[in-house]
Design a protein around this motif. Structure first.
Motif, PDB file in Angstrom:
ATOM      1  N   ALA A  41       0.734  -1.296  -0.087  1.00 49.56           N
ATOM      2  CA  ALA A  41      -0.064  -0.046   0.060  1.00 49.56           C
ATOM      3  C   ALA A  41       0.947   1.201   0.076  1.00 49.56           C
ATOM      4  CB  ALA A  41      -0.814  -0.188   1.255  1.00 49.56           C
ATOM      5  N   ARG A  42       1.884   1.139   0.792  1.00 49.92           N
ATOM      6  CA  ARG A  42       2.989   2.483   0.794  1.00 49.92           C
ATOM      7  C   ARG A  42       3.431   2.667  -0.585  1.00 49.92           C
ATOM      8  NH1 ARG A  42       4.484   3.979   6.477  1.00 49.92           N
ATOM      9  NH2 ARG A  42       3.293   2.720   7.540  1.00 49.92           N
ATOM     10  N   ALA A  43       3.790   1.427  -1.190  1.00 54.39           N
ATOM     11  CA  ALA A  43       4.709   1.556  -2.538  1.00 54.39           C
ATOM     12  C   ALA A  43       3.452   2.326  -3.529  1.00 54.39           C
ATOM     13  CB  ALA A  43       4.926   0.038  -2.880  1.00 54.39           C
ATOM     14  N   LEU A  44       2.332   1.727  -3.407  1.00 58.40           N
ATOM     15  CA  LEU A  44       1.169   2.370  -4.482  1.00 58.40           C
ATOM     16  C   LEU A  44       0.954   3.703  -4.024  1.00 58.40           C
ATOM     17  CD1 LEU A  44      -0.811   1.961  -6.585  1.00 58.40           C
ATOM     18  CD2 LEU A  44      -2.467   1.232  -4.776  1.00 58.40           C
ATOM     19  N   ALA A  45       0.948   4.110  -2.781  1.00 57.98           N
ATOM     20  CA  ALA A  45       0.907   5.578  -2.622  1.00 57.98           C
ATOM     21  C   ALA A  45       2.154   6.340  -2.983  1.00 57.98           C
ATOM     22  CB  ALA A  45       0.745   5.758  -1.090  1.00 57.98           C
ATOM     23  N   GLN A  46       3.194   5.947  -2.992  1.00 56.01           N
ATOM     24  CA  GLN A  46       4.367   6.366  -3.850  1.00 56.01           C
ATOM     25  C   GLN A  46       4.451   6.585  -5.008  1.00 56.01           C
ATOM     26  OE1 GLN A  46       7.025   8.342  -1.831  1.00 56.01           O
ATOM     27  NE2 GLN A  46       5.358   7.872  -0.273  1.00 56.01           N
ATOM     28  N   GLU A  47       3.958   5.386  -5.792  1.00 52.41           N
ATOM     29  CA  GLU A  47       3.631   5.485  -7.215  1.00 52.41           C
ATOM     30  C   GLU A  47       2.794   6.515  -7.822  1.00 52.41           C
ATOM     31  OE1 GLU A  47       4.860   0.912  -7.615  1.00 52.41           O
ATOM     32  OE2 GLU A  47       2.872   1.464  -7.643  1.00 52.41           O
ATOM     33  N   LEU A  48       1.661   6.706  -6.911  1.00 52.57           N
ATOM     34  CA  LEU A  48       0.667   7.760  -7.243  1.00 52.57           C
ATOM     35  C   LEU A  48       1.337   9.189  -7.331  1.00 52.57           C
ATOM     36  CD1 LEU A  48      -2.432   6.388  -5.545  1.00 52.57           C
ATOM     37  CD2 LEU A  48      -1.938   6.380  -7.814  1.00 52.57           C
ATOM     38  N   CYS A  49       1.805   9.316  -6.034  1.00 54.87           N
ATOM     39  CA  CYS A  49       2.731  10.725  -5.916  1.00 54.87           C
ATOM     40  C   CYS A  49       3.776  10.832  -6.926  1.00 54.87           C
ATOM     41  CB  CYS A  49       3.323  10.741  -4.689  1.00 54.87           C
ATOM     42  SG  CYS A  49       2.046  10.893  -3.388  1.00 54.87           S
ATOM     43  N   ARG A  50       4.354   9.827  -7.358  1.00 46.87           N
ATOM     44  CA  ARG A  50       5.368   9.806  -8.568  1.00 46.87           C
ATOM     45  C   ARG A  50       4.651  10.434  -9.826  1.00 46.87           C
ATOM     46  NH1 ARG A  50       6.508   4.201 -10.526  1.00 46.87           N
ATOM     47  NH2 ARG A  50       4.502   4.873 -11.314  1.00 46.87           N
ATOM     48  N   ASP A  51       3.311   9.667 -10.118  1.00 50.23           N
ATOM     49  CA  ASP A  51       2.742   9.837 -11.260  1.00 50.23           C
ATOM     50  C   ASP A  51       1.978  11.209 -11.511  1.00 50.23           C
ATOM     51  OD1 ASP A  51       3.412   7.455 -12.043  1.00 50.23           O
ATOM     52  OD2 ASP A  51       1.380   6.586 -11.396  1.00 50.23           O
ATOM     53  N   ARG A  52       1.838  12.030 -10.110  1.00 48.93           N
ATOM     54  CA  ARG A  52       1.148  13.447  -9.992  1.00 48.93           C
ATOM     55  C   ARG A  52       2.493  14.425 -10.246  1.00 48.93           C
ATOM     56  NH1 ARG A  52      -1.795  11.239  -5.972  1.00 48.93           N
ATOM     57  NH2 ARG A  52      -0.758  12.035  -4.375  1.00 48.93           N
ATOM     58  N   ALA A  53       3.946  13.900 -10.020  1.00 47.04           N
ATOM     59  CA  ALA A  53       4.668  14.935 -10.298  1.00 47.04           C
ATOM     60  C   ALA A  53       5.555  14.957 -11.491  1.00 47.04           C
ATOM     61  CB  ALA A  53       6.019  14.222  -9.204  1.00 47.04           C
ATOM     62  N   ARG A  54       5.886  16.195 -11.758  1.00 50.03           N
ATOM     63  CA  ARG A  54       6.373  16.376 -13.111  1.00 50.03           C
ATOM     64  C   ARG A  54       7.844  15.564 -13.435  1.00 50.03           C
ATOM     65  NH1 ARG A  54       7.966  21.632 -13.294  1.00 50.03           N
ATOM     66  NH2 ARG A  54      10.107  21.376 -13.549  1.00 50.03           N
ATOM     67  N   PRO A  55       7.755  14.937 -14.515  1.00 49.07           N
ATOM     68  CA  PRO A  55       8.851  13.918 -14.875  1.00 49.07           C
ATOM     69  C   PRO A  55      10.202  14.752 -14.805  1.00 49.07           C
ATOM     70  CG  PRO A  55       6.810  13.546 -16.214  1.00 49.07           C
ATOM     71  CD  PRO A  55       6.717  14.877 -15.621  1.00 49.07           C
ATOM     72  N   GLY A  56      11.477  14.182 -14.364  1.00 47.54           N
ATOM     73  CA  GLY A  56      12.542  14.678 -14.362  1.00 47.54           C
ATOM     74  C   GLY A  56      12.783  15.589 -13.034  1.00 47.54           C
ATOM     75  N   THR A  57      11.918  15.822 -12.308  1.00 49.56           N
ATOM     76  CA  THR A  57      12.098  16.545 -11.226  1.00 49.56           C
ATOM     77  C   THR A  57      12.467  15.731 -10.033  1.00 49.56           C
ATOM     78  OG1 THR A  57      10.074  16.559 -10.282  1.00 49.56           O
ATOM     79  CG2 THR A  57      10.156  18.345 -11.860  1.00 49.56           C
ATOM     80  N   GLY A  58      12.988  16.429  -8.960  1.00 46.75           N
ATOM     81  CA  GLY A  58      13.561  15.788  -7.603  1.00 46.75           C
ATOM     82  C   GLY A  58      12.448  15.121  -7.050  1.00 46.75           C
ATOM     83  N   VAL A  59      11.207  15.733  -6.909  1.00 51.94           N
ATOM     84  CA  VAL A  59      10.259  15.194  -6.378  1.00 51.94           C
ATOM     85  C   VAL A  59       9.671  13.843  -7.154  1.00 51.94           C
ATOM     86  CG1 VAL A  59       7.705  15.548  -5.804  1.00 51.94           C
ATOM     87  CG2 VAL A  59       9.429  17.411  -5.409  1.00 51.94           C
ATOM     88  N   HIS A  60       9.724  13.993  -8.420  1.00 51.06           N
ATOM     89  CA  HIS A  60       9.348  12.630  -9.213  1.00 51.06           C
ATOM     90  C   HIS A  60      10.373  11.647  -8.752  1.00 51.06           C
ATOM     91  CE1 HIS A  60       9.351  10.278 -12.712  1.00 51.06           C
ATOM     92  NE2 HIS A  60       8.019  10.472 -12.720  1.00 51.06           N
ATOM     93  N   HIS A  61      11.808  12.076  -8.803  1.00 55.13           N
ATOM     94  CA  HIS A  61      12.758  10.902  -8.360  1.00 55.13           C
ATOM     95  C   HIS A  61      12.462  10.359  -7.182  1.00 55.13           C
ATOM     96  CE1 HIS A  61      16.577   8.700  -8.553  1.00 55.13           C
ATOM     97  NE2 HIS A  61      16.895   9.443  -7.357  1.00 55.13           N
TER      98      HIS A  61
END
Length: 73
Positions: A24-44
């Motif tokens: 569940a924690r991995a899924l939450a992080q994947e959702l946050c990753r998908d909302r972040a702009r690719p290539g940014t530190g937050v996405h990474h």
């Protein structure tokens, strides 16, 4: 011929619940990753965190399987 029923140790369900929490924690992080702009530190950061949670889940489930097999022998 009757089927053999093996009782699961109580710790198996506890560890399984922990592995489910990791998933569940991995899924939450994947959702946050998908909302972040690719290539940014937050996405990474979210991508890396999701990977670590997935690895932890996989490792724990593998260890549960090993322990269950050991308890049957």
């Amino acid at each position: 011929m009757s089927g053999v029923q093996v009782e699961r140790a109580p710790w198996v369900s506890v560890l399984g619940s922990i592995a489910d929490d990791f998933a569940a924690r991995a899924l939450a992080q994947e959702l946050c990753r998908d909302r972040a702009r690719p290539g940014t530190g937050v996405h990474h950061m979210h991508a890396h965190s999701a990977t670590l949670w997935r690895q932890a889940e996989s490792s724990l489930r593998a260890r549960i399987d090993e322990l269950e097999l050991g308890s049957i022998s």
